[in-house]
Design a protein around this motif. Structure first.
Motif, short mmCIF file in Angstrom:
data_model
loop_
_atom_site.label_atom_id
_atom_site.label_comp_id
_atom_site.label_asym_id
_atom_site.label_seq_id
_atom_site.Cartn_x
_atom_site.Cartn_y
_atom_site.Cartn_z
N CYS A 109 32.92 31.96 49.04
CA CYS A 109 31.55 32.00 49.53
C CYS A 109 30.61 31.49 48.44
N ARG A 110 29.35 31.33 48.77
CA ARG A 110 28.40 30.67 47.85
C ARG A 110 28.25 31.43 46.53
N ASP A 111 28.56 32.73 46.53
CA ASP A 111 28.46 33.50 45.28
C ASP A 111 29.41 32.97 44.22
N LEU A 112 30.45 32.26 44.63
CA LEU A 112 31.44 31.73 43.69
C LEU A 112 31.37 30.21 43.57
N ARG A 113 30.49 29.59 44.35
CA ARG A 113 30.38 28.13 44.29
C ARG A 113 29.20 27.75 43.40
N HIS A 114 29.35 27.97 42.11
CA HIS A 114 28.32 27.61 41.15
C HIS A 114 28.98 26.97 39.94
N MET A 253 30.74 45.28 37.45
CA MET A 253 31.25 44.53 38.58
C MET A 253 30.20 43.58 39.15
N THR A 254 30.57 42.33 39.24
CA THR A 254 29.81 41.32 39.98
C THR A 254 30.82 40.58 40.86
N PHE A 255 30.34 39.74 41.74
CA PHE A 255 31.26 38.99 42.59
C PHE A 255 32.16 38.10 41.72
N GLU A 256 31.55 37.45 40.71
CA GLU A 256 32.32 36.57 39.83
C GLU A 256 33.36 37.36 39.03
N GLN A 257 32.97 38.51 38.49
CA GLN A 257 33.91 39.31 37.72
C GLN A 257 35.00 39.91 38.61
N HIS A 258 34.65 40.22 39.85
CA HIS A 258 35.67 40.70 40.79
C HIS A 258 36.74 39.63 40.97
N ALA A 259 36.32 38.37 41.07
CA ALA A 259 37.28 37.28 41.24
C ALA A 259 38.09 37.05 39.97
N LEU A 260 37.43 36.99 38.81
CA LEU A 260 38.11 36.66 37.55
C LEU A 260 39.01 37.79 37.08
N VAL A 261 38.46 38.99 36.97
CA VAL A 261 39.27 40.13 36.51
C VAL A 261 40.28 40.51 37.59
N GLY A 262 39.86 40.41 38.85
CA GLY A 262 40.79 40.72 39.94
C GLY A 262 42.01 39.82 39.94
N SER A 263 41.79 38.51 39.74
CA SER A 263 42.91 37.58 39.67
C SER A 263 43.83 37.95 38.51
#
Length: 292
Positions: A109-114, A253-263
């Protein structure tokens, strides 16, 4: 920031959020190792080159994370330079939307498209030994990302890309991004034994000896692994594990950190499951992780 630091007669690096290497090939031609995080980084690099009358012939990317390829498109359009990237990283560099999609596990989603996760595409070519200028050697550094490489220059300066986090970063965050934990540990052990005139990690100070920092990164990987195994003493969902990792390490926690740390946490869980240290069970259609 963006100061040109001379290491040897022909090897330099540009101090920036992700250090950019610069190698003089002759009196006028130079190549870059990575290009910075965005178009603005590309402009700053171009200014440094123009001030010295240097001509950029090629960019040799270490891997395809946005902060390393973000200046590619601008510099390629301005100078006509070629861009090379290793293995799978070449596909990600040509189609950078793959990075946020990979991290998120679906359409991002747009929160990660930057720009911090999504660089502009560039016309990258596969990196081969034949395409390297004389004296420049690629060193495989898998683990942080798919096919990441470092480079050793003819005057024995080694650019280490993202295989090492600084002591300050590890102290503050503990969990650094890792794609393949087993490969990452093998890379760190290899790097710990390297010798060179100077080492230039992308996110740590340049130094003549990386063995101590490499060992600190190794120790931190094992610490994080033990943390995750401990959290699986009682069956937990992935989100439950991730929430505890953030809480226990004081992360925000942010959307970006959820993606990076989550991965990264998923990568640890895969490594631990393959090693037989954690198992899985399903309860009410929820995947739970538990100690084996």
């Amino acid at each position: 920031m963006y100061e040109l630091i001379q290491v040897t007669d022909r090897t330099f690096y540009i101090e920036s959020p992700a250090k950019i290497g610069l190698v003089r090939l002759d009196e006028t031609d130079v190549c870059l190792i990575d290009s910075g995080n965005d178009k603005d980084a590309g402009r700053r690099v171009r200014k440094l080159l123009d001030e010295r009358g240097w001509r950029l012939t090629a960019i040799y990317n270490t891997h395809s994370n946005a902060d390393h390829i973000g200046g590619n498109r601008y510099l390629q359009a301005q100078t006509g330079c070629r861009v090379f990237a290793p293995g799978v990283e070449c596909a990600f560099t040509r189609r950078p939307e793959l990075e946020p999609a990979f991290l998120y596990g679906g359409y991002p989603c747009r929160d990660l498209r930057h720009k911090f996760l999504l660089a502009q595409e560039s016309d990258a070519e596969p990196l081969t030994a034949e395409e390297l200028p004389e004296g420049l050697e690629a060193i495989g550094l898998p683990g942080h990302f798919f096919d990441m490489v470092g480079y050793r220059t003819a005057d024995d300066v080694v650019f280490l890309a993202d295989c090492l986090s600084s002591a300050e970063t590890l102290e503050k965050y503990r969990v650094s991004f890792v794609y393949d934990v087993a490969a990452y540990l093998e890379t760190l052990e290899m790097v710990k034994g390297l010798s060179a005139r100077m080492f230039v990690p992308a996110h740590a100070p340049a130094t003549e000896d990386v063995s101590e920092l490499a060992q600190l990164n190794i120790d931190t990987v094992h610490e994080v692994a033990e943390k995750i195994v401990g959290l699986c003493a009682e069956p937990r969902s992935f989100e439950g594990i991730l929430q505890r990792v953030f809480a226990d390490y004081g992360l925000r926690m942010t959307f970006e950190q959820h993606a990076l740390v989550g991965s990264t946490v998923r990568s640890y869980l895969s490594w631990l499951r393959d090693a037989g240290r954690v198992g899985i069970e399903f309860e009410d259609n929820v995947l739970l992780w538990r100690q084996a």
